[in-house]
Structure formats: C-alpha cells, structure tokens
Motif scaffolding. Structure first.
Motif, mmCIF file in Angstrom:
data_model
loop_
_atom_site.group_PDB
_atom_site.id
_atom_site.type_symbol
_atom_site.label_atom_id
_atom_site.label_comp_id
_atom_site.label_asym_id
_atom_site.label_seq_id
_atom_site.Cartn_x
_atom_site.Cartn_y
_atom_site.Cartn_z
ATOM 1 N N VAL A 492 1.003 -1.090 0.090
ATOM 2 C CA VAL A 492 0.505 0.278 0.018
ATOM 3 C C VAL A 492 0.811 1.636 0.294
ATOM 4 C CG1 VAL A 492 -1.496 1.293 1.655
ATOM 5 C CG2 VAL A 492 -2.006 -0.973 0.953
ATOM 6 N N VAL A 493 1.820 1.307 1.064
ATOM 7 C CA VAL A 493 2.894 2.345 0.941
ATOM 8 C C VAL A 493 3.300 2.529 -0.656
ATOM 9 C CG1 VAL A 493 4.676 3.478 2.245
ATOM 10 C CG2 VAL A 493 3.545 2.645 3.262
ATOM 11 N N ALA A 494 4.005 1.758 -0.637
ATOM 12 C CA ALA A 494 4.767 1.652 -2.031
ATOM 13 C C ALA A 494 3.985 2.012 -2.956
ATOM 14 C CB ALA A 494 5.154 0.157 -2.430
ATOM 15 N N LEU A 495 2.099 1.772 -3.124
ATOM 16 C CA LEU A 495 1.677 2.045 -4.434
ATOM 17 C C LEU A 495 1.172 3.736 -4.142
ATOM 18 C CD1 LEU A 495 -0.344 1.499 -6.943
ATOM 19 C CD2 LEU A 495 -1.825 1.676 -4.968
ATOM 20 N N ASP A 496 1.626 4.178 -2.262
ATOM 21 C CA ASP A 496 0.902 5.580 -2.620
ATOM 22 C C ASP A 496 2.386 6.221 -2.844
ATOM 23 O OD1 ASP A 496 -1.511 5.328 -1.515
ATOM 24 O OD2 ASP A 496 -0.739 5.322 0.476
ATOM 25 N N LEU A 497 4.037 5.653 -2.299
ATOM 26 C CA LEU A 497 4.927 6.624 -2.945
ATOM 27 C C LEU A 497 5.068 7.137 -4.812
ATOM 28 C CD1 LEU A 497 7.431 5.405 -0.029
ATOM 29 C CD2 LEU A 497 5.477 7.708 -0.511
ATOM 30 N N THR A 498 4.822 5.105 -4.980
ATOM 31 C CA THR A 498 4.476 5.577 -6.758
ATOM 32 C C THR A 498 4.159 6.756 -7.572
ATOM 33 O OG1 THR A 498 5.423 3.381 -6.298
ATOM 34 C CG2 THR A 498 4.566 3.602 -8.807
ATOM 35 N N ALA A 499 3.000 6.574 -6.524
ATOM 36 C CA ALA A 499 1.608 7.354 -7.614
ATOM 37 C C ALA A 499 1.961 9.217 -7.266
ATOM 38 C CB ALA A 499 0.715 7.828 -6.910
ATOM 39 N N ALA A 500 2.993 9.640 -5.859
ATOM 40 C CA ALA A 500 3.106 10.665 -5.764
ATOM 41 C C ALA A 500 4.787 11.171 -6.721
ATOM 42 C CB ALA A 500 3.429 10.915 -4.440
#
Length: 623
Positions: A492-500
């Motif tokens: 989940v965190v990787a998805l957020d950081l990737t989107a940012a």
C-alpha cells in the motif's frame, strides 16, 4: 414366541384388519375392499390363531351359504340328516348363523380366544330371524336306526342370506362363519343362480382358498344337465385360474324342488339327494387333520396376498397426505422467498462496516512508519472531505430494513393462511382435509405460531454467533499472518509513493500548482485500496447472506415445515393409525405364517381345493 405373544399377535392383526375394514366402509369408493378385510380378519381369528395355538382339527366346519330363498335351510337339513333348520319361504328370514352339532361330537365345542370374533353364543334357542350379532348351537339328534353319521366330524352352519358387500349387518356374520369353514356349500336356486351379489361372493370365497361344493336347487330333472353346464360356463367359468394353470374345477350337485314330505325326511325319502351331496364333501375332506391343514395353508396364502394389497386400500389417503405436504412445501418456498427479498436483500449487516474500518486501520504502518502514514493521510484530507460532501448530495440514505422477526412472522402468517384456505377448499373431498380444517378451527395456527417463537429464539442465537464469526474472519486472518500483513502494508505504501513520484516526474520541473496533483494521486490510490478492502469484506457479507438463508431453512423454516407435514399423521389421527396399520400388518402376517408353518404337519393329500366333477367318489350308504 410363547403362547401369550402369539395370541397377542393374532389379536393385534385381527384388530388392525377390523380397523382397516371400518376405515374402508367410511369411504364409498373403498367399500369393496371391506369384504376382503373382513374375510382376512375372520381367517386370522378362526383359522390361523387356533392352528398356531395347537387346537385339535376336530370338529370340521361346513358353512351353507347362498342368496335369499335359495334353499339353504333345506340343504342344511339334508347334511344333518334331520329336520333341524327352520325352512321359511320369506326371503332374508335367517339373520344370524346357527350351528348344528352332531351327536357323535359329544360336548366338544371350540372355546379358544377370538372364536367368531364379535359374535356371542345364545344360551337359549331363538328364531332364525333374530337380527343381532349372535350365533346359536343346536344338537342334531342321533339316527333312529343307530347308523353311523357320515358327517360325525362336522359342524353344519346354516348362514344368513347375502345382501350387499357394503352391509355391516348380518352379512358380516356370514363372513365370520365362512372364514371359520373348512368346506363351503354354495346354494343357488334355479330362478336366481346368477344373481350378481351371490356370484361375487362365491368368487370371493374361492379366492380365499375355501373348498367349495355348489348345490343347485329347485331344478327340474330334465333341465339338470343343461343348467349345470350353463352354471359352469357363466358363473364358474369367470373364476380366476388356479396357480398351476387351467380353470378351477368346482363340484356341482343338483336338487329338484322337493315335496314337503320328502323335505321332512332328509335321511329317508331325500336320501338320494343327500348321498350325492355327502359324497362330494367327503371326497374333499378325507380326514380331519389333512382337511384342517389345507384350510390353514390357504388362509395363510390369502393373508399374504391381502398384506401385499394393503397399499391399494390406503392409496387415496396417502395421496391426500402427499397433497397436503405439497401445499406445505409450496408455502415453505414462499416463506423463504419473502425472507430473502424482504429482509436479506435490504439488510446491510453493519457489523461488516466496522470490519472494513478495522482492516483499513490494520493496513497503516506501525513504528517509525506511522509518521509516513500520517503524512500521506494529511495529503488526503481535502479529497476525503470533498468525496463525502458530494456523496451526501448524490447517494440516497439507506432505508432501514424491517426487523427479521417481523418479516418471518408475517411470512409465517401468510403461509398458514394459504394452508387454511387450501384445507377449506378440499374439506369436502376427503376426511384428511376435513381433519386439517378442524385442526385450524381448533387452534392449529396459534400452536404453530407459538412453536415459531420458541424456535426463533434459538435461531437468533445461532445467527448472532455466525454474524460475529463472519465479521471477524478477515481481521483474524491478517492478525494470524503477520508476514502477509507486512507485505500488504508495504504494498500500500509503495503504491502511494509510486503515485506521488509519478506525478513529480511527469510535471518536472514542478510548479507549485502542479504539485497539487500529488494529494490527488495518493487519494486515488487510497480509494483503490479501500475499494479492494470493500470487495473482500463485501464478499464475506454475501457469504453470510447465503449462509443465513441456509440457517433459516435448517433451523427455522425446515423444522416448521416438518412439523406441519407430520401434523395430519400424528396426535392419534386416523391417518397416523392408517400408517401404523399398514406397517404392522405385513410384518405380523409374516410372523404368523412362520409360526403356522412350524405347527403344520406334512401334507398327506394334494393341495387342490376341489376334485374334478368326473372324479369317482365313494358312495355313502343311505340311512
């Protein structure tokens, strides 16, 4: 099995057959079966029971039967060799059976339990037209010349006239004596030898395995041969074939219209006619032991065939019970449908909303990572407020569903109303529906509703446990699998950081207003995560709906339907007794047949019921 047990079995079988006979008489379309059941009960009491009890074969019994005015009393006098029976020209004069006991038998008389069933012995001589369930015994005087009586082992029964199968009057007395008989002398007059009811009775007697001699009376000498042949063709020719094949051969004798002085001297002036009749009887009964053994064997065969045909007697009753159960099943389907559409379809099971929030909280990072999660959550605040605002404008508020008990109670009331309407519609067609209608009038609906409330309490407890278990399933799975939970958190965190990172890379060199896309990107990724969690939790919610429906069928609707199905056949109802009787009679017949076979001596004569009319018979000397 000791004597007490087998006597109880005989009594139980006779009672069951008698109850089934009464059951048939109450329904017009089953009345024809009543005679078969009465015969079976008479055979049980008077033939099978005594044989198992070890009763001696003597005396043998001759039943003189026939239609009104056929001359039965005259034939009885010929057999007795003395004027003992009241010959009366009035049709139907003989209303109860009378036994004529030869002097050679002394004081011997059957006294075993169940002898002649409902008939009681008269202590004083009464006229033959006494219309009661009685029989009387009269002594045949010894011959004046001291000659031996050819029928010294036989009791001669002068029986009531035949009327109709549906009669419960003196015809039932006739059936009782015929069941007792070892030989049946069927008397038919010249004028009425092919009347329907006596002919049907003759066929029935032969199917019961009784040895039969036909006596055609009031026949002119010139017409004797032609009448005998015509009787064989038109009456005996319609008999069913014997088990070995070919037509049955019943001996026939003819007796003309006798003058009064000849009828008054059976052993003298009427001796020629008496002799031919005695010859046919004696050839059928060479000795008491073999004759009685044949009577018992044929009685057992008849009972076994009766046991096999009992389903036909109850077919309509069972069909009506099946129709009731079909109505119950239709109501059950409607009950479950209403539960599904009126409760389950609108029930959100809000406990799963808490489960979703619990899972989302578990996906947040812990330890130092919680600061990263808090920062990302701060970026999502504007999107979350905007989403909630527009959701309130677009989404209509959920309507509260009706309480589960209210829905079930209403569905049950509709179910019972439908059953009551069906019972009222059919109440005139069969006693089963009339009984059900009386049940509704007597509080059946209230009884079912009380039972529903009792069952619903335990059903609610099972539901509560199942809801809590289903709602905890996903959180407990994640709590028991820390590695899986850690992987999902990092994903989940990787998805957020990737989107940012993707927004920054796409807008480089970034402007301040372009950086506003970063909160939007992490909000969208969060929305995707929440949708995924929602799908997982909602799948559990749907599984709970399916399981709740199965739980209803198993613990609430199913037990109510089973109780309603069994209601007509419980509580001492006629259908309950019918099912018990249908189960018990065949088993009891098998047990009695086994016991009778153990008691029976080896047969010494052929089992054929009657010799060919051409068979030479020993002559009996005239008195």
């Amino acid at each position: 099995m000791d004597a007490h047990d087998h006597r109880a079995a005989v009594r139980q079988l006779a009672d069951d057959l008698g109850w089934l006979e009464d059951h048939c008489r109450r329904q017009s379309d089953l009345a024809a079966h009543a005679a078969h059941l009465r015969m079976a009960a008479a055979l049980t009491r008077n033939v099978v029971g005594p044989a198992i009890d070890g009763q001696p074969p003597r005396p043998l019994f001759i039943a003189v039967v026939g239609g009104a005015g056929a001359g039965k009393s005259t034939v009885s006098n010929l057999l007795a060799g003395s004027v003992v029976a009241d010959a009366n020209p009035q049709a139907g004069y003989t209303r109860h059976p009378t036994a004529y006991l030869p002097a050679a038998l002394g004081v011997q008389w059957p006294s075993y339990l169940g002898f002649l069933g409902p008939l009681t012995r008269l202590s004083q001589t009464q006229p033959a037209n006494l219309d009661e369930d009685v029989y009387q015994v009269k002594r045949v005087p010894a011959p004046d010349n001291g000659a031996a009586d050819p029928l010294s082992d036989f009791v001669i029964w002068d029986c009531p006239d035949m009327t109709t199968w549906a009669s419960t009057g003196y015809v039932s007395r006739l059936m009782e004596v015929v069941g007792l008989a070892d030989v049946v002398v069927y008397v038919a007059s010249d004028e009425r030898y092919n009347d329907e009811v006596p002919t049907q009775f003759l066929h029935h007697v032969i199917r019961a395995g009784k040895a039969v001699v036909v006596c055609l009376t009031k026949v002119r000498e010139a017409d004797a041969a032609a009448l005998t042949e015509h009787f064989r063709t038109e009456v005996l020719g319609r008999l069913p074939p014997v088990p070995g094949g070919g037509p049955q051969k019943i001996p026939c004798v003819t007796i003309p219209q006798l003058p009064a002085d000849v009828r008054a001297d059976p052993a003298g002036k009427a001796a020629p006619y008496r002799i031919q009749l005695l010859n046919q009887i004696l050839v059928l009964c060479p000795d008491a032991a073999s004759t009685r053994a044949r009577t018992v064997r044929n009685a057992i065969k008849y009972l076994e065939s009766a046991g096999a045909g009992l389903l036909e007697v109850a077919r309509k009753d069972l069909a009506e019970v099946d129709a009731w159960r079909g109505a119950v099943a239709a109501g059950l389907t409607e009950f479950e449908t209403r539960y599904r559409t009126e409760f389950l379809a609108g029930e959100s099971f809000r406990r799963f909303d808490r489960t979703r929030e619990q899972v989302l909280e578990m996906l947040e990072l812990t330890g130092p990572g919680k600061y990263l999660s808090a920062g990302l959550s701060l970026l999502r605040v504007p999107y979350r407020y905007a989403r909630d605002f527009f959701a309130k404008l677009v989404v209509r508020p959920a309507m509260p569903s009706q309480p589960e008990q209210v829905v079930c109670a209403a569905a049950l009331a509709a179910w019972l109303d439908g059953l009551q309407a069906e019972a009222l519609r059919r109440s005139s067609s069969h006693p089963v529906w009339k009984q059900i209608t009386r049940g509704f009038d007597g509080g059946l609906k209230t009884e079912v509703q009380d039972r529903f409330l009792q069952i619903f309490r335990s059903f609610e407890l099972k539901e509560s446990d199942e809801l809590d278990r289903a709602a905890r399933a996903v959180p407990e799975l994640l709590a028991k699998s820390p590695v899986l939970l850690a992987v999902i958190r990092l994903g989940v965190v990787a998805l957020d950081l990737t989107a940012a990172g993707a927004v920054v890379w796409a807008t480089w060199p970034p402007n301040w207003y372009l950086l506003l896309l970063v909160p939007l990107a992490v909000s969208l990724t969060r929305q995707c995560v929440e949708l995924g969690v929602w799908q997982v939790v909602d799948a559990g919610r749907n599984r709970l709906r399916d399981h709740r429906e199965a739980l209803l069928a198993e613990h609430l609707a199913g037990p109510l339907a089973a109780w309603l199905n069994d209601w007509p056949t419980s509580g001492g109802s006629s259908v309950e007794r019918l099912q018990l009787v249908l189960t018990r009679i065949p088993a009891t017949i098998r047990d009695l047949a086994t016991m009778a076979a153990q008691q029976a001596p080896a047969p010494t004569t052929p089992s054929s019921l009657s010799p060919s009319p051409q068979t030479p018979v020993p002559e009996v000397a005239a008195s």
